[in-house]
Scaffold this motif. Structure first.
Motif, PDB file in Angstrom:
ATOM      1  N   ALA A 302       0.826  -1.214   0.000  1.00  0.00           N
ATOM      2  CA  ALA A 302       0.000   0.000   0.000  1.00  0.00           C
ATOM      3  C   ALA A 302       0.860   1.264   0.000  1.00  0.00           C
ATOM      4  O   ALA A 302       0.520   2.262  -0.646  1.00  0.00           O
ATOM      5  CB  ALA A 302      -0.933  -0.009   1.212  1.00  0.00           C
ATOM      6  N   LEU A 303       1.982   1.220   0.712  1.00  0.00           N
ATOM      7  CA  LEU A 303       2.843   2.394   0.811  1.00  0.00           C
ATOM      8  C   LEU A 303       3.546   2.705  -0.505  1.00  0.00           C
ATOM      9  O   LEU A 303       3.584   3.852  -0.950  1.00  0.00           O
ATOM     10  CB  LEU A 303       3.891   2.184   1.907  1.00  0.00           C
ATOM     11  CG  LEU A 303       3.412   2.315   3.347  1.00  0.00           C
ATOM     12  CD1 LEU A 303       4.439   1.736   4.306  1.00  0.00           C
ATOM     13  CD2 LEU A 303       3.145   3.785   3.682  1.00  0.00           C
ATOM     14  N   LEU A 304       4.109   1.676  -1.131  1.00  0.00           N
ATOM     15  CA  LEU A 304       4.944   1.925  -2.300  1.00  0.00           C
ATOM     16  C   LEU A 304       4.196   1.922  -3.623  1.00  0.00           C
ATOM     17  O   LEU A 304       4.577   2.635  -4.562  1.00  0.00           O
ATOM     18  CB  LEU A 304       6.101   0.924  -2.357  1.00  0.00           C
ATOM     19  CG  LEU A 304       7.208   1.117  -1.315  1.00  0.00           C
ATOM     20  CD1 LEU A 304       8.415   0.238  -1.649  1.00  0.00           C
ATOM     21  CD2 LEU A 304       7.637   2.575  -1.208  1.00  0.00           C
ATOM     22  N   GLU A 305       3.132   1.147  -3.717  1.00  0.00           N
ATOM     23  CA  GLU A 305       2.419   1.083  -4.997  1.00  0.00           C
ATOM     24  C   GLU A 305       1.909   2.452  -5.431  1.00  0.00           C
ATOM     25  O   GLU A 305       1.942   2.795  -6.611  1.00  0.00           O
ATOM     26  CB  GLU A 305       1.267   0.081  -4.914  1.00  0.00           C
ATOM     27  CG  GLU A 305       1.727  -1.376  -5.005  1.00  0.00           C
ATOM     28  CD  GLU A 305       0.572  -2.353  -4.862  1.00  0.00           C
ATOM     29  OE1 GLU A 305      -0.589  -1.894  -4.666  1.00  0.00           O
ATOM     30  OE2 GLU A 305       0.819  -3.578  -4.928  1.00  0.00           O
ATOM     31  N   LYS A 306       1.459   3.258  -4.503  1.00  0.00           N
ATOM     32  CA  LYS A 306       0.913   4.563  -4.886  1.00  0.00           C
ATOM     33  C   LYS A 306       1.995   5.586  -5.197  1.00  0.00           C
ATOM     34  O   LYS A 306       1.701   6.678  -5.678  1.00  0.00           O
ATOM     35  CB  LYS A 306      -0.035   5.092  -3.810  1.00  0.00           C
ATOM     36  CG  LYS A 306       0.584   5.348  -2.456  1.00  0.00           C
ATOM     37  CD  LYS A 306      -0.497   5.792  -1.474  1.00  0.00           C
ATOM     38  CE  LYS A 306       0.067   6.076  -0.085  1.00  0.00           C
ATOM     39  NZ  LYS A 306      -0.992   6.509   0.864  1.00  0.00           N
ATOM     40  N   THR A 307       3.279   5.231  -4.926  1.00  0.00           N
ATOM     41  CA  THR A 307       4.371   6.135  -5.305  1.00  0.00           C
ATOM     42  C   THR A 307       4.878   5.862  -6.713  1.00  0.00           C
ATOM     43  O   THR A 307       5.610   6.687  -7.277  1.00  0.00           O
ATOM     44  CB  THR A 307       5.559   6.009  -4.336  1.00  0.00           C
ATOM     45  OG1 THR A 307       6.194   4.724  -4.502  1.00  0.00           O
ATOM     46  CG2 THR A 307       5.126   6.182  -2.888  1.00  0.00           C
ATOM     47  N   VAL A 308       4.517   4.722  -7.277  1.00  0.00           N
ATOM     48  CA  VAL A 308       5.072   4.330  -8.581  1.00  0.00           C
ATOM     49  C   VAL A 308       4.670   5.289  -9.705  1.00  0.00           C
ATOM     50  O   VAL A 308       5.522   5.681 -10.517  1.00  0.00           O
ATOM     51  CB  VAL A 308       4.709   2.880  -8.913  1.00  0.00           C
ATOM     52  CG1 VAL A 308       5.082   2.535 -10.359  1.00  0.00           C
ATOM     53  CG2 VAL A 308       5.416   1.926  -7.951  1.00  0.00           C
ATOM     54  N   PRO A 309       3.390   5.696  -9.817  1.00  0.00           N
ATOM     55  CA  PRO A 309       3.066   6.661 -10.878  1.00  0.00           C
ATOM     56  C   PRO A 309       3.888   7.937 -10.792  1.00  0.00           C
ATOM     57  O   PRO A 309       4.339   8.465 -11.817  1.00  0.00           O
ATOM     58  CB  PRO A 309       1.574   6.932 -10.659  1.00  0.00           C
ATOM     59  CG  PRO A 309       1.055   5.705  -9.997  1.00  0.00           C
ATOM     60  CD  PRO A 309       2.167   5.259  -9.090  1.00  0.00           C
ATOM     61  N   LEU A 310       4.115   8.429  -9.572  1.00  0.00           N
ATOM     62  CA  LEU A 310       4.938   9.616  -9.379  1.00  0.00           C
ATOM     63  C   LEU A 310       6.369   9.356  -9.843  1.00  0.00           C
ATOM     64  O   LEU A 310       6.968  10.171 -10.557  1.00  0.00           O
ATOM     65  CB  LEU A 310       4.928  10.025  -7.907  1.00  0.00           C
ATOM     66  CG  LEU A 310       5.896  11.150  -7.517  1.00  0.00           C
ATOM     67  CD1 LEU A 310       5.511  12.461  -8.196  1.00  0.00           C
ATOM     68  CD2 LEU A 310       5.940  11.313  -5.999  1.00  0.00           C
ATOM     69  N   SER A 311       6.933   8.220  -9.441  1.00  0.00           N
ATOM     70  CA  SER A 311       8.307   7.917  -9.811  1.00  0.00           C
ATOM     71  C   SER A 311       8.458   7.758 -11.319  1.00  0.00           C
ATOM     72  O   SER A 311       9.399   8.285 -11.925  1.00  0.00           O
ATOM     73  CB  SER A 311       8.771   6.636  -9.102  1.00  0.00           C
ATOM     74  OG  SER A 311      10.145   6.404  -9.344  1.00  0.00           O
ATOM     75  N   ARG A 312       7.550   7.062 -11.935  1.00  0.00           N
ATOM     76  CA  ARG A 312       7.646   6.876 -13.390  1.00  0.00           C
ATOM     77  C   ARG A 312       7.493   8.202 -14.117  1.00  0.00           C
ATOM     78  O   ARG A 312       8.089   8.403 -15.188  1.00  0.00           O
ATOM     79  CB  ARG A 312       6.590   5.871 -13.858  1.00  0.00           C
ATOM     80  CG  ARG A 312       6.864   4.464 -13.340  1.00  0.00           C
ATOM     81  CD  ARG A 312       5.982   3.415 -13.982  1.00  0.00           C
ATOM     82  NE  ARG A 312       6.351   2.074 -13.548  1.00  0.00           N
ATOM     83  CZ  ARG A 312       5.926   0.953 -14.102  1.00  0.00           C
ATOM     84  NH1 ARG A 312       5.086   1.014 -15.127  1.00  0.00           N
ATOM     85  NH2 ARG A 312       6.325  -0.220 -13.658  1.00  0.00           N
ATOM     86  N   HIS A 313       6.730   9.100 -13.532  1.00  0.00           N
ATOM     87  CA  HIS A 313       6.589  10.434 -14.125  1.00  0.00           C
ATOM     88  C   HIS A 313       7.886  11.229 -13.960  1.00  0.00           C
ATOM     89  O   HIS A 313       8.381  11.829 -14.933  1.00  0.00           O
ATOM     90  CB  HIS A 313       5.432  11.170 -13.461  1.00  0.00           C
ATOM     91  CG  HIS A 313       5.219  12.555 -13.973  1.00  0.00           C
ATOM     92  ND1 HIS A 313       4.755  12.815 -15.245  1.00  0.00           N
ATOM     93  CD2 HIS A 313       5.420  13.774 -13.394  1.00  0.00           C
ATOM     94  CE1 HIS A 313       4.668  14.126 -15.429  1.00  0.00           C
ATOM     95  NE2 HIS A 313       5.080  14.728 -14.325  1.00  0.00           N
ATOM     96  N   ILE A 314       8.445  11.234 -12.759  1.00  0.00           N
ATOM     97  CA  ILE A 314       9.685  11.975 -12.512  1.00  0.00           C
ATOM     98  C   ILE A 314      10.816  11.464 -13.406  1.00  0.00           C
ATOM     99  O   ILE A 314      11.640  12.239 -13.903  1.00  0.00           O
ATOM    100  CB  ILE A 314      10.076  11.884 -11.024  1.00  0.00           C
ATOM    101  CG1 ILE A 314       9.123  12.745 -10.176  1.00  0.00           C
ATOM    102  CG2 ILE A 314      11.520  12.323 -10.795  1.00  0.00           C
ATOM    103  CD1 ILE A 314       9.344  12.636  -8.687  1.00  0.00           C
ATOM    104  N   PHE A 315      10.830  10.157 -13.652  1.00  0.00           N
ATOM    105  CA  PHE A 315      11.911   9.542 -14.430  1.00  0.00           C
ATOM    106  C   PHE A 315      11.550   9.300 -15.888  1.00  0.00           C
ATOM    107  O   PHE A 315      12.253   8.563 -16.581  1.00  0.00           O
ATOM    108  CB  PHE A 315      12.328   8.225 -13.771  1.00  0.00           C
ATOM    109  CG  PHE A 315      13.168   8.414 -12.540  1.00  0.00           C
ATOM    110  CD1 PHE A 315      14.546   8.322 -12.595  1.00  0.00           C
ATOM    111  CD2 PHE A 315      12.582   8.710 -11.319  1.00  0.00           C
ATOM    112  CE1 PHE A 315      15.322   8.499 -11.458  1.00  0.00           C
ATOM    113  CE2 PHE A 315      13.345   8.895 -10.183  1.00  0.00           C
ATOM    114  CZ  PHE A 315      14.729   8.790 -10.251  1.00  0.00           C
ATOM    115  N   GLU A 316      10.487   9.934 -16.369  1.00  0.00           N
ATOM    116  CA  GLU A 316      10.134   9.740 -17.768  1.00  0.00           C
ATOM    117  C   GLU A 316      11.215  10.340 -18.676  1.00  0.00           C
ATOM    118  O   GLU A 316      12.028  11.171 -18.268  1.00  0.00           O
ATOM    119  CB  GLU A 316       8.772  10.376 -18.071  1.00  0.00           C
ATOM    120  CG  GLU A 316       8.769  11.885 -18.090  1.00  0.00           C
ATOM    121  CD  GLU A 316       7.393  12.461 -18.405  1.00  0.00           C
ATOM    122  OE1 GLU A 316       6.421  11.697 -18.472  1.00  0.00           O
ATOM    123  OE2 GLU A 316       7.307  13.687 -18.580  1.00  0.00           O
TER     124      GLU A 316
END
Length: 391
Positions: A302-316
């Motif tokens: 629950a903690l990390l799954e919701k950070t993935v969209p943000l991370s993939r966006h930052i690292f696009e």
């Protein structure tokens, strides 16, 4: 709370209100037991320096050290003077030396874990560079970090990539450097999506062939290698390599797209972490590491799954511009008073990108003071010519 007027990629505008922050449960003074988690840390520019901000940008040392203390307070280790700190992309070796020296001293005051990047970035990767030059450059930086009492992350070398004619040249250089280090190091395989100058590293453009070379170097120097961090943004390649490592050598994921599953692991092993995104999502990352220790995988997910969209966006793509998003997160969250970067890299992402980042950070519960973050986002939008309500 005030609403923002945000832009979309089609140039239309919409209204948004930040509202999703919830505090993270992070036990104090309790080190992680199941995983080692490094956050590659960013540097804070000095906005009041009269020096040229693109050619000779200066660092705000107080704020830069303050952020490292923040990471240590959460239980995270610091990976110093890496690409997240704009190493080779605004941060020179001279600047890196001062950064490393200061950070190692600060780490000792709080018992913080730190390892520092060693490379050849003071050596221009010109056609005249030789393997001897590369070895001497590595040796100079190794000597400096060891002289400061620090641990080493052996970074990939642009100069080596430029002058190597095949896998045997990589083996020669790495074998020589590794045999002479005082303590085991973490190797760093950075993909060309992070640094185009590293294309064909290990002597092959084919990842599987490159991996074979890297694995052979590790096996030949097993006692001098603590682990390897790979940043290829390919989860399966990391898993494949992880399963082929000697038992004594750790895999540190550098995959800012797929880190939750790689850190979680499978019945054949798992990855530790050495991630740039942990700078931006530090409290969520720390809480997730504690969840692993508690064998609470539901909370971890629950903690990390919701950070993935943000991370993939930052690292696009272009991925090497991810530092802009990392620093913008620190600005939104009040860790620094401005959104200025060394090398002028605050301009490396569009206002649409930053607006989407704001929304994703809110959705992940990572805006620790939504009112402050909203005010700072408003200022950023207005500088881009997007008028806000209540001006």
């Amino acid at each position: 709370m005030a609403k923002l007027i945000l832009p979309k990629s089609d140039r239309t505008l919409y209204s948004y209100e930040a509202k999703n922050y919830t505090p993270f449960d992070i036990p104090q003074d309790k080190p992680f037991e199941s995983r080692t988690a490094f956050s590659a840390a960013h540097v804070v520019a000095d906005p009041l320096s009269p020096a040229d901000p693109t050619l000779n940008a200066q660092i705000d040392w107080d704020k830069t050290m303050e952020y490292r203390h923040y990471l240590w307070s959460l239980g995270l280790s610091v990976a110093e003077a890496m690409d997240t700190a704009q190493r080779g992309m605004g941060l020179s070796w001279d600047g890196a030396k001062e950064l490393i020296s200061r950070s190692i001293k600060e780490a000792k005051t709080v018992g913080g874990n730190i390892a520092s990047g060693v490379g050849t970035d003071h050596l221009e990767p010109t056609p005249s560079v030789t393997l001897d030059d590369v070895e001497k450059a590595y040796e100079e930086q190794v000597s400096f970090v060891e002289g400061e009492g620090g641990k080493i992350i052996l970074m990939a070398s642009r100069a080596l990539a430029a002058c190597a004619t095949g896998p045997e040249d990589y083996q020669r250089v790495y074998n020589k450097i590794l045999q002479n280090v005082k303590e085991p190091v973490i190797l760093h395989w950075l993909g060309d999506m992070f640094d185009p100058a590293l294309k064909g590293y290990w002597g092959h453009t084919d990842i599987d062939q490159a991996m074979e070379v890297c694995l052979q170097i590790i096996k030949d120097n097993e006692s001098k290698v603590d682990g390897i961090k790979i940043s290829l943004l390919d989860a399966q390649k990391e898993i494949d390599m992880r399963r082929l490592l000697p038992n004594s050598v750790r895999m540190y994921t550098g995959d800012d797209f797929n880190y939750p599953e790689l850190i979680k692991g499978d019945d054949q092993g798992y990855s530790h972490a050495l991630l740039g995104i942990f700078d931006a999502i530090a409290p969520a990352a720390a809480a997730a590491m504690h969840a692993i220790d508690a064998d609470n995988w539901k909370t971890y997910d629950a903690l990390l799954e919701k950070t993935v969209p943000l991370s993939r966006h930052i690292f696009e793509a272009p991925t090497f511009s991810y530092k802009t998003g990392v620093v913008f997160m620190a600005y939104l969250n009040g860790h620094q008073d401005h959104f200025r970067m060394i090398g002028g890299k605050e301009g490396a992402r569009s206002i649409v990108h930053l607006s989407d980042l704001f929304v994703m950070a809110d959705e992940a519960g990572l805006l620790r003071d939504p009112d402050l973050a909203t005010i700072r986002m408003k200022w950023t939008l207005e500088l881009a010519g997007i008028e806000q309500e209540g001006r």
